[in-house]
Design a protein around this motif. Structure first.
Motif, PDB file in Angstrom:
ATOM      1  N   PRO A  20      13.576  -5.931  -2.696  1.00 28.67           N
ATOM      2  CA  PRO A  20      12.243  -5.372  -2.459  1.00 28.67           C
ATOM      3  C   PRO A  20      11.543  -6.067  -1.305  1.00 28.67           C
ATOM      4  CG  PRO A  20      12.160  -6.948  -4.255  1.00 28.67           C
ATOM      5  CD  PRO A  20      13.572  -6.981  -3.719  1.00 28.67           C
ATOM      6  N   VAL A  38       4.822 -10.348 -10.794  1.00 30.10           N
ATOM      7  CA  VAL A  38       6.045 -10.783 -10.129  1.00 30.10           C
ATOM      8  C   VAL A  38       5.832 -11.075  -8.640  1.00 30.10           C
ATOM      9  CG1 VAL A  38       7.613  -9.669 -11.741  1.00 30.10           C
ATOM     10  CG2 VAL A  38       6.754  -8.389  -9.795  1.00 30.10           C
ATOM     11  N   VAL A  76       4.248  -4.272 -14.301  1.00 26.53           N
ATOM     12  CA  VAL A  76       4.573  -4.721 -12.944  1.00 26.53           C
ATOM     13  C   VAL A  76       4.115  -3.753 -11.853  1.00 26.53           C
ATOM     14  CG1 VAL A  76       6.544  -6.093 -13.662  1.00 26.53           C
ATOM     15  CG2 VAL A  76       6.862  -3.696 -13.076  1.00 26.53           C
ATOM     16  N   SER A  77       3.477  -2.638 -12.248  1.00 26.50           N
ATOM     17  CA  SER A  77       3.067  -1.664 -11.226  1.00 26.50           C
ATOM     18  C   SER A  77       2.029  -2.255 -10.289  1.00 26.50           C
ATOM     19  CB  SER A  77       2.496  -0.414 -11.875  1.00 26.50           C
ATOM     20  OG  SER A  77       3.520   0.311 -12.486  1.00 26.50           O
ATOM     21  N   ASN A 132       9.326 -13.577  -5.588  1.00 27.74           N
ATOM     22  CA  ASN A 132      10.127 -13.365  -4.384  1.00 27.74           C
ATOM     23  C   ASN A 132       9.713 -14.296  -3.263  1.00 27.74           C
ATOM     24  OD1 ASN A 132      11.432 -11.196  -5.611  1.00 27.74           O
ATOM     25  ND2 ASN A 132       9.724  -9.853  -5.073  1.00 27.74           N
ATOM     26  N   PRO A 159      16.003  -4.821  11.038  1.00 31.45           N
ATOM     27  CA  PRO A 159      15.189  -4.926   9.822  1.00 31.45           C
ATOM     28  C   PRO A 159      15.992  -5.268   8.567  1.00 31.45           C
ATOM     29  CG  PRO A 159      15.154  -2.679  10.719  1.00 31.45           C
ATOM     30  CD  PRO A 159      15.791  -3.546  11.737  1.00 31.45           C
ATOM     31  N   GLU A 160      17.261  -4.817   8.498  1.00 29.14           N
ATOM     32  CA  GLU A 160      18.060  -5.080   7.302  1.00 29.14           C
ATOM     33  C   GLU A 160      18.171  -6.574   7.008  1.00 29.14           C
ATOM     34  OE1 GLU A 160      18.780  -2.931   9.630  1.00 29.14           O
ATOM     35  OE2 GLU A 160      19.818  -1.162   8.865  1.00 29.14           O
ATOM     36  N   ALA A 161      18.094  -7.399   8.066  1.00 31.36           N
ATOM     37  CA  ALA A 161      18.305  -8.833   7.884  1.00 31.36           C
ATOM     38  C   ALA A 161      17.009  -9.605   7.684  1.00 31.36           C
ATOM     39  CB  ALA A 161      19.047  -9.399   9.087  1.00 31.36           C
ATOM     40  N   SER A 162      15.879  -8.885   7.646  1.00 28.39           N
ATOM     41  CA  SER A 162      14.604  -9.609   7.665  1.00 28.39           C
ATOM     42  C   SER A 162      14.383 -10.464   6.426  1.00 28.39           C
ATOM     43  CB  SER A 162      13.443  -8.635   7.857  1.00 28.39           C
ATOM     44  OG  SER A 162      13.446  -7.661   6.857  1.00 28.39           O
ATOM     45  N   SER A 163      15.046 -10.145   5.306  1.00 28.46           N
ATOM     46  CA  SER A 163      14.861 -10.994   4.134  1.00 28.46           C
ATOM     47  C   SER A 163      15.842 -12.167   4.129  1.00 28.46           C
ATOM     48  CB  SER A 163      15.002 -10.180   2.851  1.00 28.46           C
ATOM     49  OG  SER A 163      16.274  -9.594   2.794  1.00 28.46           O
ATOM     50  N   ASP A 199      16.809  -0.320   1.506  1.00 29.96           N
ATOM     51  CA  ASP A 199      18.181  -0.532   1.952  1.00 29.96           C
ATOM     52  C   ASP A 199      19.161  -0.725   0.788  1.00 29.96           C
ATOM     53  OD1 ASP A 199      20.293  -0.863   3.638  1.00 29.96           O
ATOM     54  OD2 ASP A 199      19.811  -2.909   4.227  1.00 29.96           O
ATOM     55  N   MET A 245      10.656  -4.724 -10.802  1.00 32.86           N
ATOM     56  CA  MET A 245       9.769  -3.760 -10.157  1.00 32.86           C
ATOM     57  C   MET A 245       9.881  -2.336 -10.710  1.00 32.86           C
ATOM     58  SD  MET A 245      11.528  -3.241  -6.446  1.00 32.86           S
ATOM     59  CE  MET A 245      10.411  -1.930  -6.004  1.00 32.86           C
ATOM     60  N   PRO A 286      14.497  -4.350   3.532  1.00 31.73           N
ATOM     61  CA  PRO A 286      15.162  -4.999   2.400  1.00 31.73           C
ATOM     62  C   PRO A 286      14.498  -4.601   1.083  1.00 31.73           C
ATOM     63  CG  PRO A 286      14.572  -6.620   4.087  1.00 31.73           C
ATOM     64  CD  PRO A 286      13.914  -5.336   4.459  1.00 31.73           C
TER      65      PRO A 286
END
Lengths: 295, 403
Positions: free
Chosen positions: B205, A225, A124-125, A229, A268-272, B174, B41, B203
């Motif tokens: 990943p 992978v 996965v690297s 996501n 930024p913490e909420a960006s996902s 985070d 990961m 976030p």
């Protein structure tokens, strides 16, 4: 410097542009999903894995046969598209008359298998894919440094999105496709080979995913992978745009890229998470999605 | 007939009694559970090849301790503390696992060691970075073996500040590990006269770093530090290269970089990056010899984590043998009492808080012209002695340390 909510305006322009570029990927991927869902009623959970296959295929073509980026941009989607046609012909068709949930589970399973097999082979690297010679470097726009390759991504994605929309909405072939999904029996009676049409449509949707994969290869680390996501986000985009709406998928993809980009500046913490938040709000206010037809 | 039966009963009874006197190894079997990210990961830095390192240790030990067979079970934690908790709980409550090895994501290790503390079993953390694992999250039931964020910060961050990088922009993953690393870096930078102007948490990943790299570029800081790991770091470094971050005069500092990451980036992209590592396969003859054996089995060179898994398992099995029991506290005491001299560390020792203290190394990624092979990636610039590398006990908040 002009400021907006404590952020310099110049920074904001840069982030908007980057958001648009990321949105281009969302648009390409959700377009493929929307085509497949709109015409075949298949919820294609293998889309992320097929995107990954597109990127991986480009890397393998380069490393083993020395195939360059421009050729891979065509060849890789074709190869992965053929793989998609096999999937449709030998697996998905067998459950075409069952409930949606069957195709969802089957494609999800296929995705896990593809991802697992390639994780076993490549780890996965991630692998590197060099940016093509002609698109190296960048230009200073004043408010940001824009790498040429990112500019190319947005142009390529928009051209392909527009081409797809044009083909489905404005050409004869597109009208066959749309009619075939409305009433397959009647179409068959007119002498149109509907099963072939369905197979080719799935293959085309898969090609779009693989094309996005090749576009992504030089800027993201290519690993088995990489699609996993992204897929969930892209599904959220499709739901926001309205399941099956082609124009909705493209515009929502670009819009969500921008919203995500802005979130990365302000919180930024909420960006996902922000896209899912939008999804919840849209589903509450307009259950059919922004561009969906109310049932 | 009756006679035979009686003799048989007596024989069985005596064996049982004799066994009862010696067999302080529960179930007459040492069970090691290997918990790591096997598919996500963090797979390549420990993962299936870490399990192989563990198996090498068990084989080299002879497969048994004082007549008790050694068995290994493994599970994928999927980087989820919830999965880790339920797996470890099942292992200790119904499967009789004596020691849990591997332990990669910091959040996973913190969750797993909590269960181990409740049930008094042992854990050896090899993959995690957060220094909080032997600080506020320390327990009498685990050991942190390979490295942590404290030497990462002190090694790399201090080297960068010494070269004039005094204004920092930190990009932090985070979750527990990123927060710990950010905190350690902040204290090192400030202690050496620098300042951290901005810390942005992304976030975990993240695949697209362009937005964060752009923020870093416009921040005006002269150092952009990456407090993340694995594919996050790889993606961030790649994107920084694409956007010409270093050409515009900023220094890029990767605080945690594993051998497999550098291998994936390639020396062309990664050349010149300074990093702190606990071990390097080509650093001395012992390391090379073991790495060659590892390579024969896996076709890759081992990361410091995989080497640490081998070394710590050996140390554990030796301690079980010496102590004559698999009871967690007795084994831990034996492990603390015995210094570590092997292919991984020279003169290493385990402190009361569970921290394994050993020399760390400041390394630099070789230039393409210097690198003679696919895995010839680092040159060691400086050795950081163990007692300077790790957080001193006098600063510890661990409940096992009297401060």
């Amino acid at each position: 410097m002009t400021m907006l909510f404590g952020v310099p305006l110049a920074v904001l322009y840069g982030q908007l542009l980057l958001g648009l570029i990321n949105g281009a990927f969302y648009a390409l991927l959700s377009l493929g999903l929307a085509v497949i869902f709109g015409l075949l009623k298949i919820i294609n959970f293998a889309h992320g894995a097929l995107y990954m296959l597109g990127a991986l295929c480009a890397v393998v073509l380069l490393n083993t046969l020395g195939v360059n980026y421009w050729v891979a941009l065509i060849l890789s989607p074709v190869l992965v598209g053929i793989f998609g046609i096999f999937l449709e012909r030998f697996l998905l068709r067998r459950i075409a008359h069952e409930d949606h949930i069957y195709s969802l589970l089957l494609t999800f399973g296929i995705a896990l298998v593809i991802q697992g097999v390639f994780t076993n082979i490549y780890g996965v690297s991630g692998m590197r894919y060099p940016i093509p010679e002609a698109l190296r470097g960048g230009v200073n726009l004043g408010f940001m440094f824009l790498p040429y390759y990112r500019a190319w991504v947005i142009v390529a994605a928009l051209v392909v999105c527009f081409g797809t929309w044009f083909m489905i909405e404005k050409t004869k072939l597109g009208s066959y496709l749309r009619a075939g999904t409305e009433n397959a029996k009647l179409m068959q009676a007119f002498g149109i080979n509907v099963p072939l049409l369905v197979t080719l449509t799935y293959g085309f949707g898969v090609m779009l995913a693989a094309f996005a994969g090749v576009l992504a290869a030089p800027i993201y680390s290519v690993s088995p992978v990489m699609g996993a996501n992204l897929l969930i986000v892209v599904f959220a985009v499709v739901v926001i745009g309205g399941m099956g709406s082609i124009i909705g998928a493209v515009l929502t993809g670009l819009g969500m890229g921008i919203i995500e980009g802005l979130t990365k500046v302000f919180y930024p913490e909420a960006s996902s998470t922000v896209i899912f938040l939008v999804m919840v709000v849209v589903l509450l206010l307009r259950p059919a999605g922004l561009f969906g037809k109310e049932a | 007939m009756k006679m035979i039966k009686k003799t048989l009963v007596a024989a069985i009874a005596s064996t049982l009694m004799a066994g009862g006197a010696q067999a302080t190894i529960s179930d007459n079997e040492i069970r090691i559970g290997y918990l790591a990210d096997m598919s996500g990961m963090y797979r390549d830095l420990a993962g299936p090849n870490g399990l192989e390192a563990l198996r090498m240790a068990v084989e080299d030990f002879g497969g048994e301790v004082n007549g008790a067979r050694i068995t290994v079970v493994s599970a994928d934690d999927r980087n989820s503390p919830d999965v880790a908790s339920s797996t470890v709980r099942q292992w200790v409550e119904s499967d009789g696992v004596d020691m849990v090895a591997g332990l990669v994501a910091s959040s996973v290790s913190i969750a797993a060691t909590r269960i181990l503390e409740q049930s008094n079993r042992l854990g050896i953390v090899s993959g995690s970075a957060a220094s909080s694992i032997t600080n506020e999250h320390c327990t009498a039931n685990h050991i942190h073996y390979v490295y942590d964020t404290y030497p990462l910060a002190h090694g790399t961050a201090k080297a960068v500040v010494d070269e004039g990088g005094d204004d920092w922009f930190i990009l932090t993953a985070d979750y527990a590990f990123g927060h710990a690393l950010e905190g350690d870096v902040r204290s090192v930078v400030e202690a050496n006269g620098g300042k951290v102007s901005q810390a942005v948490r992304h976030p975990f990943p993240t695949s697209d770093f362009s937005s964060f790299i752009l923020q870093a570029q416009t921040s005006g800081s002269n150092v952009v530090a990456l407090a993340n790991a694995g594919s996050d770091t790889i993606n961030a470094i790649t994107t920084a290269g694409e956007f010409g971050l270093t050409q515009s005069g900023q220094t890029l500092a990767a605080l945690l970089l594993f051998l497999n990451d550098v291998h994936a980036l390639g020396v062309e992209t990664a050349q010149g990056i300074q990093l702190t590592t606990g071990w390097y396969w080509d650093m001395d003859d012992d390391a090379r010899a073991w790495a060659d054996r590892f390579y024969e089995r896996t076709n890759v060179r081992p990361s410091m984590v995989q080497a640490g898994i081998y070394s710590s398992t050996m140390h554990y099995l030796n301690a079980v043998k010496e102590a004559g029991t698999d009871e967690a506290q007795a084994v831990r005491a034996q492990m603390i009492a015995t210094p570590i001299n092997d292919m991984f560390a020279k003169g290493g020792y385990i402190r009361e808080d569970g921290r394994m203290v050993h020399d760390m190394y400041l390394a630099e990624v070789k230039k393409p012209a210097e690198s003679t092979g696919e895995w010839d990636l680092y040159k060691i610039i400086r050795t950081i002695p163990g007692d300077q590398a790790y957080r001193p006990l006098s600063e510890s908040q661990c409940k096992l340390v009297n401060n």
